[in-house]
Design a protein around this motif. Structure first.
Motif, PDB file in Angstrom:
ATOM      1  N   LEU A 156       0.714  -1.017  -0.089  1.00  0.00           N
ATOM      2  CA  LEU A 156       0.167   0.038  -0.182  1.00  0.00           C
ATOM      3  C   LEU A 156       0.610   2.077   0.291  1.00  0.00           C
ATOM      4  N   VAL A 157       2.259   1.192   0.409  1.00  0.00           N
ATOM      5  CA  VAL A 157       2.936   2.070   0.436  1.00  0.00           C
ATOM      6  C   VAL A 157       4.313   2.689  -1.270  1.00  0.00           C
ATOM      7  N   GLU A 158       4.202   1.590  -2.091  1.00  0.00           N
ATOM      8  CA  GLU A 158       4.668   1.851  -2.810  1.00  0.00           C
ATOM      9  C   GLU A 158       4.194   2.941  -3.817  1.00  0.00           C
ATOM     10  N   PRO A 159       3.390   3.339  -3.837  1.00  0.00           N
ATOM     11  CA  PRO A 159       2.044   4.485  -4.748  1.00  0.00           C
ATOM     12  C   PRO A 159       2.833   5.652  -4.701  1.00  0.00           C
ATOM     13  N   ALA A 160       2.609   5.480  -3.025  1.00  0.00           N
ATOM     14  CA  ALA A 160       3.350   6.711  -1.661  1.00  0.00           C
ATOM     15  C   ALA A 160       5.434   7.482  -2.215  1.00  0.00           C
ATOM     16  N   VAL A 161       5.285   6.805  -2.661  1.00  0.00           N
ATOM     17  CA  VAL A 161       6.634   6.535  -2.546  1.00  0.00           C
ATOM     18  C   VAL A 161       7.439   7.206  -4.531  1.00  0.00           C
ATOM     19  N   ASP A 162       6.371   6.263  -4.925  1.00  0.00           N
ATOM     20  CA  ASP A 162       7.093   6.378  -6.408  1.00  0.00           C
ATOM     21  C   ASP A 162       6.056   8.015  -6.610  1.00  0.00           C
ATOM     22  N   ALA A 163       5.138   8.666  -6.392  1.00  0.00           N
ATOM     23  CA  ALA A 163       4.861   9.823  -5.626  1.00  0.00           C
ATOM     24  C   ALA A 163       6.243  11.164  -4.925  1.00  0.00           C
ATOM     25  N   LEU A 164       6.263  10.924  -4.197  1.00  0.00           N
ATOM     26  CA  LEU A 164       7.813  11.518  -3.525  1.00  0.00           C
ATOM     27  C   LEU A 164       8.601  11.356  -4.711  1.00  0.00           C
ATOM     28  N   LEU A 165       9.224  10.789  -5.391  1.00  0.00           N
ATOM     29  CA  LEU A 165      10.479  10.834  -5.803  1.00  0.00           C
ATOM     30  C   LEU A 165       9.757  11.718  -7.673  1.00  0.00           C
ATOM     31  N   GLY A 166       8.380  11.844  -7.860  1.00  0.00           N
ATOM     32  CA  GLY A 166       8.369  12.532  -8.916  1.00  0.00           C
ATOM     33  C   GLY A 166       7.961  13.394  -8.454  1.00  0.00           C
ATOM     34  N   ARG A 167       7.986  14.065  -7.388  1.00  0.00           N
ATOM     35  CA  ARG A 167       7.803  15.635  -6.611  1.00  0.00           C
ATOM     36  C   ARG A 167       9.086  16.123  -6.814  1.00  0.00           C
ATOM     37  N   LEU A 168      10.128  15.105  -6.547  1.00  0.00           N
ATOM     38  CA  LEU A 168      11.538  15.385  -5.856  1.00  0.00           C
ATOM     39  C   LEU A 168      12.775  15.774  -7.562  1.00  0.00           C
ATOM     40  N   ASN A 169      12.131  15.387  -8.567  1.00  0.00           N
ATOM     41  CA  ASN A 169      12.763  15.539  -9.478  1.00  0.00           C
ATOM     42  C   ASN A 169      12.445  16.683  -9.947  1.00  0.00           C
ATOM     43  N   ALA A 170      11.217  17.124 -10.229  1.00  0.00           N
ATOM     44  CA  ALA A 170      10.149  18.431 -10.259  1.00  0.00           C
ATOM     45  C   ALA A 170      10.971  19.332  -9.687  1.00  0.00           C
ATOM     46  N   GLU A 171      10.458  19.580  -8.705  1.00  0.00           N
ATOM     47  CA  GLU A 171      11.975  20.339  -7.613  1.00  0.00           C
ATOM     48  C   GLU A 171      12.059  20.435  -7.825  1.00  0.00           C
ATOM     49  N   LEU A 172      13.843  19.573  -8.073  1.00  0.00           N
ATOM     50  CA  LEU A 172      15.465  19.630  -8.524  1.00  0.00           C
ATOM     51  C   LEU A 172      15.682  20.456  -9.868  1.00  0.00           C
ATOM     52  N   ILE A 173      14.338  20.001 -10.140  1.00  0.00           N
ATOM     53  CA  ILE A 173      14.544  20.808 -12.728  1.00  0.00           C
ATOM     54  C   ILE A 173      14.396  22.502 -12.270  1.00  0.00           C
ATOM     55  N   ASP A 174      13.389  22.557 -10.894  1.00  0.00           N
ATOM     56  CA  ASP A 174      13.181  23.775 -10.496  1.00  0.00           C
ATOM     57  C   ASP A 174      13.865  25.016 -10.069  1.00  0.00           C
ATOM     58  N   LEU A 175      14.530  24.108  -9.038  1.00  0.00           N
ATOM     59  CA  LEU A 175      15.912  25.042  -8.470  1.00  0.00           C
ATOM     60  C   LEU A 175      17.131  25.242  -9.610  1.00  0.00           C
ATOM     61  N   LEU A 176      16.895  23.969 -10.104  1.00  0.00           N
ATOM     62  CA  LEU A 176      18.180  24.189 -10.940  1.00  0.00           C
ATOM     63  C   LEU A 176      17.804  25.105 -12.222  1.00  0.00           C
ATOM     64  N   ARG A 177      16.732  25.609 -12.044  1.00  0.00           N
ATOM     65  CA  ARG A 177      16.447  26.596 -13.926  1.00  0.00           C
ATOM     66  C   ARG A 177      16.322  28.564 -13.008  1.00  0.00           C
ATOM     67  N   GLU A 178      15.942  28.182 -11.248  1.00  0.00           N
ATOM     68  CA  GLU A 178      16.167  29.162 -10.838  1.00  0.00           C
ATOM     69  C   GLU A 178      17.782  29.716 -10.389  1.00  0.00           C
ATOM     70  N   GLN A 179      18.743  28.640 -10.515  1.00  0.00           N
ATOM     71  CA  GLN A 179      19.704  28.872 -10.292  1.00  0.00           C
ATOM     72  C   GLN A 179      19.828  28.775  -8.828  1.00  0.00           C
ATOM     73  N   LYS A 180      19.150  28.187  -7.961  1.00  0.00           N
ATOM     74  CA  LYS A 180      19.168  27.630  -6.388  1.00  0.00           C
ATOM     75  C   LYS A 180      20.437  27.137  -5.785  1.00  0.00           C
ATOM     76  N   ILE A 181      20.504  25.960  -7.014  1.00  0.00           N
ATOM     77  CA  ILE A 181      21.759  24.588  -6.958  1.00  0.00           C
ATOM     78  C   ILE A 181      22.361  24.848  -7.981  1.00  0.00           C
ATOM     79  N   LEU A 182      23.611  24.395  -7.547  1.00  0.00           N
ATOM     80  CA  LEU A 182      24.804  23.936  -8.282  1.00  0.00           C
ATOM     81  C   LEU A 182      24.299  22.906  -9.448  1.00  0.00           C
ATOM     82  N   PRO A 183      24.607  22.839 -10.675  1.00  0.00           N
ATOM     83  CA  PRO A 183      24.475  21.665 -11.938  1.00  0.00           C
ATOM     84  C   PRO A 183      25.406  20.686 -11.200  1.00  0.00           C
ATOM     85  N   GLU A 184      26.152  21.157 -10.304  1.00  0.00           N
ATOM     86  CA  GLU A 184      27.338  19.653  -9.757  1.00  0.00           C
ATOM     87  C   GLU A 184      26.147  18.863  -8.911  1.00  0.00           C
ATOM     88  N   MET A 185      25.224  19.572  -8.083  1.00  0.00           N
ATOM     89  CA  MET A 185      24.138  18.905  -7.055  1.00  0.00           C
ATOM     90  C   MET A 185      23.246  17.740  -7.773  1.00  0.00           C
TER      91      MET A 185
END
Length: 260
Positions: A156-185
C-alpha cells in the motif's frame, strides 16, 4: 513427540530465519545511517556505511551456504522447498539494498564537498526514506512470520514512494532553472532519491517472492518429475494457435513425401 528428523528440520529452518533477520537489520541500519549522514553532513558516518557493506556481503554468502546445506541435507519438497527458494531470493534482494545504501553514502560524500542543498530537498529525500525503511522491516517480518496480512502493508505504501520521487525530480529541475542549486548537485541528489525508490522495488521483490518466483520454482520441480506443473495453461496456449500447427505439419508431411 517430534522425531529426530523433524527436530533437525525445524532447527535448520529457524537458523535460516534468524540469519535473514540479522541481514535485514544490517541493511536497515545502513539505510538509517545514510539518512543521518545526509541530514548532518557527517562524512564519518557515510564512510562507516561504505565499510560496513562488506559485512552484508559476507552475511549473504553465509545465508546462501545455509540454504544450500538445507537443500542437500533435508531434500525438502512442497512448502519447505518454497521456503528455501524464498530465502535465497530475499537474501539476494537484501544484499542489493545494502549496495544501494553504499551508493547513497558515496553520493553524500560528494555532496559534503559542495554547498548545502536546500532544506526542502533534504526533507523530501528523508520523507522517502521514512517510507522505504519501514517497508524493509515489514517485508522481512512478513516472510519470517509467514504473515500475509503484514505483507499487504508495504504494498500500500509503494505508490506514495513513487509520487515522492516524481515531486523530488520536479523540484530539483525548478531549483536548477532558478539557479538555487549548483549543476554539480543534481546528479548526487537525483541518484539518492532514485536509490531509495529502488529500495522500494527490491522490497516489492521480497513481498512477491511467494507468487511469480514460486510459480517458476514449481515449474522446475514439475520438469524434474517429467511433467508440467501447470498443464492447463500449456493446453490453452497450444489450442490458441491450431492453424500454425496444422500448416507446419502439412508442409512437413509434403516434404517427407517428396524426399521419399
Amino acid at each position: 513427540m517430534p522425531t529426530r528428523l523433524e527436530e533437525s528440520l525445524e532447527r535448520d529452518i529457524e537458523r535460516i530465519r534468524q540469519q535473514i533477520l540479522e541481514m535485514s537489520s544490517l541493511a536497515e541500519r545502513a539505510l538509517r545511517d545514510c539518512v543521518k549522514a545526509l541530514l548532518e553532513g557527517n562524512r564519518q558516518t557515510a564512510y562507516a556505511v561504505i565499510l560496513r557493506d562488506q559485512y552484508i556481503d559476507e552475511k549473504e554468502k553465509e545465508i546462501d551456504r545455509l540454504c544450500l546445506e538445507f537443500l542437500v541435507r533435508q531434500q525438502p519438497v512442497g512448502g519447505l522447498l518454497r521456503l528455501a527458494y524464498s530465502a535465497i531470493k530475499i537474501n539476494l534482494e537484501l544484499e542489493r539494498v545494502g549496495d544501494y545504501a553504499e551508493s547513497v553514502a558515496r553520493h553524500v560524500l560528494r555532496l559534503s564537498a559542495l554547498p548545502s542543498p536546500p532544506r526542502a530537498v533534504i526533507e523530501r529525500i528523508v520523507e522517502m526514506a521514512e517510507l522505504a525503511i519501514p517497508m524493509l522491516h515489514d517485508s522481512v517480518e512478513a516472510f519470517v512470520r509467514q504473515d500475509p496480512e503484514l505483507a499487504k502493508k508495504p504494498i500500500l505504501v509503494e505508490p506514495a514512494v513513487d509520487a515522492l520521487l516524481g515531486r523530488l525530480n520536479a523540484e530539483l529541475i525548478d531549483l536548477l532553472r532558478e539557479q538555487k542549486i549548483l549543476p554539480e548537485m543534481m546528479a548526487p541528489l537525483v541518484t539518492i532519491g532514485r536509490r531509495f525508490e529502488r529500495v522500494k522495488l527490491r522490497l516489492a521483490g521480497c513481498i512477491h517472492v511467494g507468487c511469480r518466483p514460486l510459480e517458476r520454482c514449481a515449474n522446475r520441480v514439475g520438469a524434474w518429475r517429467g511433467r508440467s506443473a501447470f498443464p492447463k495453461k500449456t493446453r490453452r496456449a497450444s489450442a490458441a494457435r491450431p492453424g500454425r500447427l496444422t500448416r507446419w505439419s502439412a508442409s512437413t508431411s509434403s516434404d517427407f513425401r517428396r524426399s521419399s
